[in-house]
Design an enzyme around this catalytic site. Sequence first.
Site, PDB file in Angstrom:
ATOM      1  N   LYS A  87       0.842  -1.201   0.000  1.00  0.00           N
ATOM      2  CA  LYS A  87       0.000   0.000   0.000  1.00  0.00           C
ATOM      3  C   LYS A  87       0.875   1.248   0.000  1.00  0.00           C
ATOM      4  O   LYS A  87       2.089   1.173   0.226  1.00  0.00           O
ATOM      5  CB  LYS A  87      -0.901  -0.011   1.235  1.00  0.00           C
ATOM      6  CG  LYS A  87      -0.142  -0.050   2.558  1.00  0.00           C
ATOM      7  CD  LYS A  87      -1.066  -0.124   3.743  1.00  0.00           C
ATOM      8  CE  LYS A  87      -0.249  -0.135   5.039  1.00  0.00           C
ATOM      9  NZ  LYS A  87      -1.072   0.049   6.233  1.00  0.00           N
ATOM     10  N   TYR A  89      14.560  31.668   1.299  1.00  0.00           N
ATOM     11  CA  TYR A  89      13.434  32.462   1.788  1.00  0.00           C
ATOM     12  C   TYR A  89      13.638  32.919   3.232  1.00  0.00           C
ATOM     13  O   TYR A  89      14.023  32.121   4.100  1.00  0.00           O
ATOM     14  CB  TYR A  89      12.132  31.657   1.693  1.00  0.00           C
ATOM     15  CG  TYR A  89      11.629  31.469   0.284  1.00  0.00           C
ATOM     16  CD1 TYR A  89      11.209  32.545  -0.483  1.00  0.00           C
ATOM     17  CD2 TYR A  89      11.559  30.197  -0.274  1.00  0.00           C
ATOM     18  CE1 TYR A  89      10.735  32.363  -1.781  1.00  0.00           C
ATOM     19  CE2 TYR A  89      11.090  29.999  -1.560  1.00  0.00           C
ATOM     20  CZ  TYR A  89      10.680  31.096  -2.309  1.00  0.00           C
ATOM     21  OH  TYR A  89      10.218  30.913  -3.586  1.00  0.00           O
TER      22      TYR A  89
END
Length: 398
Positions: free
Chosen positions: A39, A266
């Site tokens: 999964k 940033y």
Amino acid sequence: MDHHSSHFTQAFIHLDRLTHNMRLLQGLVGIRPLWPAIKANAYGHGAQIVGRHLVGLGYKTFCVAHVSEAIDLADAGLKATFIVLSATLPENSPYLVAYPCEPVVCTVEMVESLAGEAARTGKTISAHLKIDTGMGRVGIHPDAVADFLERCRNYPNVSIKGMMSHFPMADEADKSFSQQQIAQFHRTREVARSYGIRTFHFANSAAIFDLPDAHSDAVRPGISVYGLKPSHVMSNPQVDALQPVLEWKTRITFLKEVPAGTGLSYGHAFRTDRPSLIATIPLGYGDGMSRLLSNKLELLIGGVRCPQVGRICMDQCLVDVTALRGRVKLGDSVVIVGRQGREEITVDDLAQQLGTINYEIVTNIAGRVPRIPVGPSMAGASTESVGDDGTLKTLTER
């Protein structure tokens, strides 16, 4: 030419290590079947690559979370049966019946819906009853098993093939609660057997290693398939023999010299305190590298641990390679997870710094990061990678 391999941030999937881990797990449970969990894109490793290799090793039953995962794999040509672990709703019954799925059920409404769709299409469908012995997510109470199975007799198009449960604490040092769960599961098993159920499964990766009483008729390994430990308090020393299947690497795409006092990325959350050589790499939170690791991450370049500096951006981040001045160049390999020279960075290292578990690190690796199979494949997939859309792409041998 495959454009997916043009993204320099790539995850390399070592198929020989995958084979090793499966043999180790099989040795722990003997002749019992392993139903590996693939999964969440095989815990971030590439479900098609992993699934095809495991089919080549002889494994034909896999655990997925949602029917959509089973459909994608079946449509890609994976010849297997898919146990669909998560609770779903009746609207998904047509998919579950049409594809080679064995859904986990814990409501009569779902059984009724599956039976109706199976009857409409002239089929029967096998399912697995989930009982809740302490996980608290889904599943019926063990005391309700007899009544539930009695009602299921009204729906002959649905065969309740197995009964299962799940551990919330099998990976902890204190196994007392898990032992209580096992005892309850065994008591309930006797009730279920009177209704014709013959297959019982409970053990996850941690229980495979530490709780042999939970092995029952089949086991469902997850994280250990990929060579990662369920936790660091496992009592079985064989857990140390697991081999990490995934390496995560990128390359330097830009180099620049900057003076002391230069703000980087940033917010200028990092400023150089000396003249520095800064490398740019195409790794960001869009690739699955958490922004919370900004200014905390180390990467391997030239066998040396180099600090990531400045805020991690969506698509890029910066690395201080001043220590490698004169020895580093554009295109050099950067190891995010893996070994280079005498140094190694593990998934668990990243998880510890982020305050999470290794499962989250690997499953968060983004779909745009190509998964590149490495090593001998039992399924002939050694020259393929998985692209953004989850489909296999043929690569040139390298």
